[in-house]
Design a protein around this motif. Structure first.
Motif, PDB file in Angstrom:
ATOM      1  N   UNK A 226      30.922  22.192   9.507  1.00  0.00           N
ATOM      2  CA  UNK A 226      29.496  22.542   9.535  1.00  0.00           C
ATOM      3  C   UNK A 226      29.227  23.841   8.788  1.00  0.00           C
ATOM      4  N   UNK A 227      28.035  23.946   8.246  1.00  0.00           N
ATOM      5  CA  UNK A 227      27.591  25.161   7.557  1.00  0.00           C
ATOM      6  C   UNK A 227      27.220  26.242   8.573  1.00  0.00           C
ATOM      7  N   UNK A 228      27.408  27.510   8.181  1.00  0.00           N
ATOM      8  CA  UNK A 228      27.022  28.637   9.041  1.00  0.00           C
ATOM      9  C   UNK A 228      25.607  29.103   8.734  1.00  0.00           C
ATOM     10  N   UNK A 229      24.875  28.296   7.977  1.00  0.00           N
ATOM     11  CA  UNK A 229      23.497  28.643   7.636  1.00  0.00           C
ATOM     12  C   UNK A 229      22.558  27.710   8.398  1.00  0.00           C
ATOM     13  N   UNK A 230      21.832  28.276   9.357  1.00  0.00           N
ATOM     14  CA  UNK A 230      20.888  27.458  10.141  1.00  0.00           C
ATOM     15  C   UNK A 230      19.715  28.329  10.574  1.00  0.00           C
ATOM     16  N   UNK A 231      18.631  28.319   9.823  1.00  0.00           N
ATOM     17  CA  UNK A 231      17.460  29.123  10.207  1.00  0.00           C
ATOM     18  C   UNK A 231      16.963  28.722  11.597  1.00  0.00           C
ATOM     19  N   UNK A 232      16.469  29.699  12.322  1.00  0.00           N
ATOM     20  CA  UNK A 232      15.961  29.438  13.673  1.00  0.00           C
ATOM     21  C   UNK A 232      14.656  28.652  13.605  1.00  0.00           C
ATOM     22  N   UNK A 233      14.569  27.613  14.408  1.00  0.00           N
ATOM     23  CA  UNK A 233      13.371  26.771  14.488  1.00  0.00           C
ATOM     24  C   UNK A 233      12.206  27.573  15.071  1.00  0.00           C
ATOM     25  N   UNK A 234      11.037  27.431  14.463  1.00  0.00           N
ATOM     26  CA  UNK A 234       9.849  28.082  15.025  1.00  0.00           C
ATOM     27  C   UNK A 234       9.427  27.325  16.281  1.00  0.00           C
ATOM     28  N   UNK A 235       9.409  28.034  17.404  1.00  0.00           N
ATOM     29  CA  UNK A 235       9.056  27.420  18.682  1.00  0.00           C
ATOM     30  C   UNK A 235       7.754  28.017  19.194  1.00  0.00           C
ATOM     31  N   UNK A 236       6.874  27.161  19.698  1.00  0.00           N
ATOM     32  CA  UNK A 236       5.712  27.696  20.404  1.00  0.00           C
ATOM     33  C   UNK A 236       6.201  28.366  21.689  1.00  0.00           C
ATOM     34  N   UNK A 237       5.551  29.427  22.082  1.00  0.00           N
ATOM     35  CA  UNK A 237       5.993  30.173  23.263  1.00  0.00           C
ATOM     36  C   UNK A 237       6.093  29.279  24.492  1.00  0.00           C
TER      37      UNK A 237
END
Length: 629
Positions: A226-237
């Motif tokens: 697996x890649x070590x690049x994974x942007x954080x998903x934008x989550x509604x609060x």
């Protein structure tokens, strides 16, 4: 964010009550938001709806990991202390933890996990447990951690309730001198779990396991690719962050749901304040991540504050009762947070295991799970803290998400066995059985909260009515904790125990109905009734009254059979400490079991049973008393 004096506490508390939205907005704005919120709070206790920061977007892992890469990338984030004391501890820095979380996030994505999917995690206390939790949060999957001591049936119940898509586990686990099957237990559970598509297995014990083609995958192999690049998903609060199952007064466990934004703000704030955490300090929470304490104050709270958090795989008495003290010295622990059960147990082993141990690094001691009795408080203070460490005896619940009533270390004047004062944002109220507020000090009542805080339970998964009926219908307009409470002359709060049909066993809530259902599954058992009773180590023990179809030929053997059944259905944590065989139970004419009477008998108090004239058969009580254990 940190309170530094008693006067500042009172000022913060006053603001949090008078201007709660302004107060919490100020705290929340100290975090990184992908889209800033403009609305702080929308709530209604009557129809039960609470929303905090609802139009804001964020990701809790961006705040727990990415934020620290700019300032403390090479500082320890998690310090893993293995089960075997001779094994080398493993430290993951914030940079290393971030990379591994990103990799496992991509592993989950590669297996089709998307935002909103549920992932069941059934693992021992190894770094990969924390990594799996954080990876779910990073991609917006909802994690459901199941304590590693639960049975296959308990796992299946939880997986099916939330329809988990993936299970993450290990081949086996080690606790003390025992090796425990994990994958095998999961396999047994999955026979009845149609929603599960993939099982990801981390190697821990090298136990031979069955790996089913197309379903089962090895963690190591998947992570390597697996890649070590994974942007954080934008989550509604208000998006769900996790589900954590807790016992209720009915047999079916309920999935408490916490959401991303409010939970982040509240756990970070309470961690920083109650423990008075200082940058660079080492924090050791002994709780398993399978419980809420491990979620809030081993993983999320410490990491959100850039802390060093110790994760311990073993048990406090292996290889001897000095293990905690050895860990404290080995890692120069500054803040130690454990359960009254552990403290009382270690007291029972005698002082020789603590005498001569170097505990000089300790600055703050904490207690969680149930009230810390005075004898244990003084031992903890004298033997562990040497009179130099404030003890924060904390009260909170799975449903509250974070600490609610607690001293602030070094700031709140202490009183043994008291949780002391509410934290900012927490508005406790004592009521009588009719819901009438009991005002003033020097009073007792049922503990409720009259205003929402950011990490309050949002719902019970898939059954919002159950959430409303359990927490908000007993006393309309109030959150009912289920706990009795005393408020003394100084306005300090002391929790006096459960007032509903839930027992507090070693700090873990177990419903009487859940245990009764398990006992009743044993062949030959007609009916059972379960109550809690005072226990020297666990705080509360489980006392079971059991009616069998035929007289038992060998009581001890039948007891062992019943214990095996409970272990199989729920897990060893729910095994009764005492089983009394009876011919009948004290019931009203409408068929309700009078547990009040059974509690008194279990406690050994048979002189004050109250009115028994309303019972269908008052003679049953005499029979139960004569056979009491």
């Amino acid at each position: 964010m940190r309170i530094t004096s008693l006067q500042q506490y009172h000022e913060a508390y006053e603001e949090s009550v008078q201007q709660p939205e302004k107060f919490w907005a100020g705290i929340a704005n100290q975090f990184d938001w992908i889209k800033p919120f403009t609305k702080v709070l929308d709530w209604n206790f009557d129809d039960y709806s609470v929303k905090w920061f609802e139009d804001g977007q964020m990701n809790i892992t961006a705040n727990a990991l990415d934020r620290h890469l700019k300032t403390i990338p090479d500082q320890a984030a998690i310090i893993y202390e293995p089960n075997e004391p001779g094994d080398e501890a493993i430290t993951l820095t914030y940079r290393e933890l971030h990379a591994r979380v990103c990799k496992f996030s991509n592993v989950l994505k590669n297996q089709g996990v998307v935002k909103g999917d549920r992932v069941c995690i059934y693992m021992p206390m190894i770094p990969e447990l924390a990594i799996a939790v954080l990876a779910c949060a990073r991609i917006g999957a909802i994690h459901s951690v199941v304590f590693g001591g639960f049975s296959a049936q308990s796992i299946a119940d939880r997986i099916n309730d939330s329809e988990c898509k993936v299970v993450v586990t290990t081949d086996g686990a080690v606790r003390g001198n025992k090796t425990i099957p994990m994958k095998e237990t999961v396999d047994d559970a999955l026979v009845t779990c149609p929603s599960v598509e993939k099982v990801i297995v981390k190697t821990r014990t090298k136990t031979p396991v069955s790996m089913i083609g197309g379903r089962d995958l090895w963690w190591e192999q998947e992570e390597n690719e697996a890649s070590a690049d994974c942007p954080a998903e934008a989550m509604n609060a208000e998006d769900p962050l996790f589900i954590l199952y807790t016992s209720g007064s009915t047999g079916k466990p309920k999935g408490v749901v916490h959401t991303c934004g409010g939970y982040m703000v509240y756990t970070a704030y309470t961690f920083a304040n109650v423990f008075q955490y200082k940058p660079g300090e080492v924090f050791f929470c002994t709780a398993d991540i399978g419980w809420i304490t491990g979620h809030s104050y081993l993983v999320y709270g410490p990491l959100l504050n850039g802390a060093k958090s110790v994760l311990f795989e073993g048990i406090p008495t292996y290889p001897d009762a000095g293990r905690f003290w050895d860990i404290i010295k080995r890692h120069s622990v500054n803040i130690f947070y454990t359960a009254p059960t552990a403290i009382r147990s270690l007291m029972g082993f005698g002082d020789e295991h603590i005498e001569g141990k170097d505990l000089s690094s300790l600055r703050v001691l904490g207690s969680v799970g149930e009230p810390l009795n005075e004898e244990a408080w003084h031992w903890y203070n004298d033997k562990v803290g040497h009179g130099n460490c404030p003890i924060v005896d904390t009260w909170w619940q799975t449903e509250t998400g974070g600490l609610m009533i607690s001293p602030i270390a070094g700031i709140t004047p202490l009183k043994p066995a008291f949780a002391t004062l509410p934290l900012p944002g927490v508005q406790p109220i004592l009521v009588d059985e009719n819901g009438k507020e009991i005002t003033g000090n020097g009073v007792n009542g049922n503990l409720c909260i009259k205003y929402p805080w950011p990490s309050i339970i949002r719902t019970t998964y898939g059954d919002h009515e159950r959430c409303k009926s359990t927490y908000f219908s007993t006393y309309p307009g109030l959150y009912f904790t289920g706990d009795g409470c005393m408020r003394d002359e100084d306005g300090y709060y002391r929790i006096t125990g459960r007032v509903d049909d839930v027992m507090n066993i070693s700090g873990h809530r177990i419903g009487t109905a859940e245990v009764e259902n398990a006992i009743n599954m044993h062949t030959g058992v007609i009916e059972s009734a379960v109550v809690g009773y005072p226990h020297d180590i666990k705080g509360q023990g489980i006392y079971a009254y059991v009616i069998c179809e035929h007289p038992t030929i060998n009581d001890d053997l039948t007891r062992k059979d019943i214990l095996a059944t409970v272990t199989r259905v729920i897990g060893p944590i729910a095994k009764p400490d005492k089983i009394q065989f009876v011919t009948g139970l004290p019931k009203t004419r409408s068929g309700k079991i009078m547990r009040r009477i059974l509690r008194k008998v279990a406690e050994g108090d048979t002189t004050n049973l109250g009115d028994t004239s309303t019972l269908l058969d008052p003679g049953v009580v005499d029979s139960i008393i004569s056979g009491a254990l």
